[in-house]
Each structure stands twice: as structure tokens, then as C-alpha cells.
Scaffold this active site. Structure first.
Site, short mmCIF file in Angstrom:
data_model
loop_
_atom_site.label_atom_id
_atom_site.label_comp_id
_atom_site.label_asym_id
_atom_site.label_seq_id
_atom_site.Cartn_x
_atom_site.Cartn_y
_atom_site.Cartn_z
N GLY A 326 -1.40 8.76 -4.89
CA GLY A 326 -1.35 8.19 -3.54
C GLY A 326 -0.48 6.94 -3.53
O GLY A 326 0.52 6.86 -4.25
N GLU A 327 -0.84 5.99 -2.69
CA GLU A 327 -0.14 4.71 -2.53
C GLU A 327 1.21 4.83 -1.84
O GLU A 327 1.81 3.83 -1.48
CB GLU A 327 0.08 4.00 -3.88
CG GLU A 327 -1.18 3.67 -4.65
CD GLU A 327 -0.89 2.96 -5.97
OE1 GLU A 327 0.28 2.57 -6.20
OE2 GLU A 327 -1.82 2.80 -6.77
#
Length: 360
Positions: A326-327
Site C-alpha cells: 500500500g502507501e
């Protein structure tokens, strides 16, 4: 005071100039289609930028541009995380937001490498980070409700989140940005994303739920059970995409959805990261189908269900690296490919320019 409903007016991209755009691509010094997916990406970008009311040149004279590319990472906590559906407790959301602000996360490294400006938005983590610069306060609450017990949030909160997201995008648009990418941070948000996917695509939960960042089999069974309970609890209330967000979503997913819609409304390119960001895109397309024209899907993650969601959206991602962080990391890594599409369209010689016999 109740939050008024937020709506978006999104124009479809114009395809009237497709033959001229495709001709320009085909007449570059290469066999037709030899640059593969970069060619279809260049066509998409040219369509978007030709649709922009400020664009008046014919395609053969148009210079494609990526201006002030910006990565927006939305963070929020989830009530369901208290049930142990992740490898980490909710406190890690706040700790990672601090890490983003201090420049130490993978997304910071990749953004610096490829030239993204990074902004981190607190949409509603449990405890706000205070005394640290670089975190934008767009809090909708201190974590969502536990979706297997209650709605994640009120319907009015969804509209409030959309309004905040629109203001955020407007600020970047006014600064000249024409490409935004979306990442997220929120312990438990793969559960929310899987629930959204199951509700909208009418799938069995087992087809949507994966191991997130690496949970074991026992935790996976608990995660499956809780999401099934959530869908059963809210079944009668899931009457549209906004109600799906209100019942099952996260504060960060709401604001990502609103930001995607607002960016498309402003005819900006939208780079979608992984499983959670794609769930936001799934909702956005349900709200305003024309938003799909503006979406570039960065990668296929290692999360169970992501491929199925991409297929539902008729999306061919640029990368497949087995990422599950993610991120916005996959979206960041896709920027050089997007820029390569723009550069070959702008800079590569045509057969006539180079004095080479055409192979079209």
C-alpha cells in the site's frame, strides 16, 4: 447542521481525435504496437489532455505534459481492527503517519526517486499526530465504527469527506498539477476494501478477502467471518455507492473516492495504486462512470481479489511486482512509465522526420 450532498460533473474524454492521435503514434519510427502498453497509455493521456478545454492544438501538434505530479496518501483507522484482522494493531497507523512525515517510509523513498511531491492526509486516525509538520488535517473522526457491529460512519460524513477531498484537489489544480496519485495507510483497511468489493460486485466474501500484509490462516478465518457479518448486518442499507461507503468504508477510502472524482472533474490524470485504492476507484465509477476515462491503474498487487476487481473495471495495470504494502508505492513506481509514454509521444521521430521508409 447536516452536510449537503456533494455531486460531481465529469465529462467523458473526447474520442473524436482518436484517429489522428493513433496515426501520430503509429508513424513513430517503430513497427505499429511495438511499444505495447505504453502506446495505449499515450492514447489515454492524449485523450484526456485533448478533452481539457484549454487544449486547442490538433493532436499532431499537441505536446503532452505531466505537471507537478503529486502523491496523496490518505490515512484512517478502522473499528474492525480491534478484532485482530491485521498483523499489526491500530497504533501502527499513527506511527506510520509519523514515519511518512519524517520521510522514512517506502513511499517517501520512491517519491523522492521518481519526482512525486508527497502529501499525507489524516482522514481520521485514532489519535492525531501533533507537533509534526507535513500532515494535513482532514479528520472525519477518530476511526470508523466496527463494520460488523455498526455502520462505519453516517451518510453525511461521506459527503463531508467528499467536500474535503474536492477542496484538496482544487488546491493542487490551481497550482498547475495535472496528475495525482493515490495511496493509503490504515490498519484494517483491506477488510473494508474487501467488504466494499463484495457489496458492489455481488461476490462471495471468500473471493474478495486476502491476507493483507501477511496474516496467518487463523486470522484470515476471523477476517472472513467478520466481513460476512458486516455484509449481513448492512444488507438492507446497501442501496447505492455512498451507502456502501457509509456502512463498510473507511475515512481514507471515502476521501480517496472523492478526490478521484474531483480530479476527473478537473480533467486531471489519476493514478490508482493497489487493492484499497482500487476499491475507492470501484466506488467512484459507480457514482460517476465517466471517471474511468481518467484512471491509470499502476499495478496488480499480491492481494487476493485485486485481479478480479481490475478485470471488473476493464483495467490493465502497468506493473505486476507482487507488492502488498500500500502507501501508494506501486503508483509511485509507475510514474516513470507514464512519463515514458509522454516522452515517446512528444519526442520520438516520425518516419518522415527520420527519412526512414514507413513500416505501417
Amino acid at each position: 447542521m447536516s452536510q449537503s450532498a456533494v455531486s460531481f460533473q465529469i465529462s467523458p474524454v473526447s474520442k473524436t481525435q482518436d484517429p489522428l492521435i493513433q496515426q501520430k503514434i503509429d508513424l513513430k519510427t517503430k513497427p505499429p504496437g511495438a511499444l505495447g502498453q505504453l502506446e495505449s497509455l499515450a492514447l489515454q493521456i492524449a485523450r484526456v489532455q485533448a478533452t481539457d478545454s484549454q487544449q486547442t492544438d490538433q493532436p499532431q501538434n499537441t505536446v503532452l505534459k505531466i505537471v507537478h505530479p503529486t502523491m496523496l496518501v490518505f490515512a484512517g483507522d478502522h473499528g474492525i481492527a480491534a478484532e485482530g484482522v491485521s498483523i499489526a494493531p491500530s497504533e501502527v497507523t499513527r506511527q506510520m503517519v509519523q514515519n511518512f512525515a519524517h520521510g522514512g517510509a517506502a513511499i517517501n523513498v520512491f517519491c523522492r526517486q521518481v519526482g512525486f511531491t508527497l502529501e499525507v492526509i489524516d482522514c481520521g486516525i485514532l489519535t492525531p499526530v501533533e507537533g509534526v509538520e507535513g500532515i494535513i488535517d482532514q479528520r472525519l473522526g477518530a476511526g470508523t465504527g466496527a463494520i460488523h457491529l455498526e455502520p462505519a460512519m453516517a451518510l453525511e460524513t461521506v459527503d463531508k469527506g467528499f467536500a474535503m477531498a474536492r477542496d484538496l484537489i482544487e488546491r493542487h489544480h490551481q497550482a498547475g498539477c495535472n496528475l495525482v496519485a493515490f495511496g493509503e495507510m490504515g490498519i484494517g483497511n483491506t477488510s473494508a476494501a474487501a467488504a466494499i468489493m463484495a457489496a458492489i460486485m455481488q461476490l462471495d466474501v471468500i473471493d474478495c478477502v486476502g491476507r493483507g500484509t501477511g496474516i496467518n490462516s487463523e486470522t484470515l478465518e476471523r477476517k472472513l467471518m467478520l466481513i460476512e457479518l458486516a455484509l449481513l448486518l448492512h444488507q438492507s442499507a446497501l442501496t447505492g455507492p455512498k451507502s456502501v461507503l457509509a456502512c463498510l468504508g473507511g475515512f481514507e477510502i471515502v476521501q480517496m473516492t472523492g478526490a478521484m472524482l474531483a480530479a476527473a472533474e478537473r480533467k486531471m490524470l489519476v493514478v490508482v495504486d493497489g487493492f484499497i485504492a482500487t476499491a475507492a476507484a470501484l466506488v467512484a465509477v459507480q457514482i460517476a462512470p465517466n471517471v474511468r476515462d481518467y484512471l491509470i491503474f499502476a499495478h496488480q498487487s499480491d492481494e487476493q481479489g485485486h485481479q478480479r476487481m481490475l478485470e471488473f473495471l476493464q483495467a490493465k495495470p502497468l506493473l505486476s511486482l507482487g507488492l502488498r504494502l500500500g502507501e501508494g508505492t506501486g503508483a509511485a513506481l509507475a510514474l516513470p512509465l507514464i512519463q515514458a509514454s509522454v516522452n515517446f509521444y512528444n519526442q520520438m521521430a516520425s518516419f518522415s522526420d527520420a527519412g526512414i521508409e514507413a513500416v505501417v
